[in-house]
Design an enzyme around this catalytic site. Structure first.
Site, PDB file in Angstrom:
ATOM      1  CB  THR A 189      47.556  28.897  43.304  1.00  0.00           C
ATOM      2  OG1 THR A 189      46.948  28.166  42.237  1.00  0.00           O
ATOM      3  CG2 THR A 189      48.929  28.304  43.574  1.00  0.00           C
TER       4      THR A 189
ATOM      5  CG  ASP B 187      43.280  33.022  35.487  1.00  0.00           C
ATOM      6  OD1 ASP B 187      42.887  32.222  36.349  1.00  0.00           O
ATOM      7  OD2 ASP B 187      43.087  34.245  35.562  1.00  0.00           O
TER       8      ASP B 187
ATOM      9  N   GLY C 127      40.751  35.795  36.609  1.00  0.00           N
ATOM     10  CA  GLY C 127      39.641  34.854  36.702  1.00  0.00           C
ATOM     11  C   GLY C 127      38.789  35.088  37.937  1.00  0.00           C
ATOM     12  N   GLY C 128      39.413  35.653  38.964  1.00  0.00           N
ATOM     13  CA  GLY C 128      38.684  35.977  40.187  1.00  0.00           C
ATOM     14  C   GLY C 128      38.269  37.425  40.270  1.00  0.00           C
TER      15      GLY C 128
ATOM     16  CD  GLU D  35      44.868  39.263  40.934  1.00  0.00           C
ATOM     17  OE1 GLU D  35      44.375  38.303  41.551  1.00  0.00           O
ATOM     18  OE2 GLU D  35      44.892  39.336  39.693  1.00  0.00           O
TER      19      GLU D  35
END
EC number: 5.3.1.6
Length: 219
Positions: A31, A84, A96-97, A103
């Site tokens: 996204t 997620d 998830g990444g 982050e």
């Protein structure tokens, strides 16, 4: 309408929060990739961006956007990232990444955390549809896994994945997170854990949900 189109709707809606002459915090994931593409249209209006992953950094540079280190800034006006899973209280599971630690670092610099998702990411309880990622120092992998089992989870080593920080990921399945704030704290206090993918201590301030009927904004 497919999922990608809904992601694009949410991503474009986030552009209205980008102020001229600012440095934008940018997360990672599919996204966010849509947001980076849209942000390229504003490359002449902003100073640049701080990226939460090497992949996002590459995409920003490809759009002609200058990339700054988190060490170059004292604060950010906004941070835009996906999730997620996200609850009505704006607590999230991310990672998830495998970029969860960076982050959290970039998100902590921002005055406003904007989460952009498609409608499939909405849940009432974290852990309902997505395993909880935990970034772990490699030598502590088995030790941390045993602790996660004692807490009721089923950790699985994410084979072949090394984070941008040189660590490994344990994905914790069967983990219903009823008190995200307390669980985030507890897991972060486990020796060997770098951080976990619960974003509840620093939740989203604004959620933008891409739907077939357009962008739904929750402030």
């Amino acid at each position: 309408m497919d999922q990608l189109e809904m992601k694009k709707i949410a991503a474009r809606a986030a552009l209205k929060y980008v102020k001229p002459d600012t440095i934008v915090g940018v997360g990672s994931g599919s996204t966010v990739n849509c947001f980076i593409e849209a942000l390229g249209e504003m490359r002449e209006e902003i100073k640049g961006a701080v990226a939460a992953s090497k992949k996002s950094e590459e995409l920003l540079k490809a759009q002609g956007i200058e990339v700054f280190s988190a060490n170059d800034v004292s604060s950010l006006d906004i941070y835009v990232d996906g999730a997620d899973e996200i609850t009505p209280h704006k607590a999230m599971i991310k990672g998830g990444g495998a970029a969860l630690t960076r982050e959290k670092i970039v998100a902590s610099l921002a005055k406003t955390f904007i989460c952009i998702v498609d409608s499939s990411k909405q849940v009432d309880v974290l852990g309902s549809t997505f395993p909880l990622p935990v970034e772990v120092i490699p030598m502590a992998r088995s030790q941390v896994a045993r602790k996660l089992v004692s807490l009721g989870g089923s950790p699985e080593y994410r084979e072949g994945v090394t984070t941008d920080n040189g660590n490994v990921i344990l994905d914790v399945h069967n983990f219903k997170i009823l008190n995200p704030v307390e669980m985030e704290k507890e897991l972060n206090n486990v020796a060997g854990v770098v951080t976990n993918g619960i974003f509840a201590l620093n939740p989203a301030n604004i959620v933008i949900i891409g739907t077939p009927d357009g962008a739904k904004v929750i402030e």
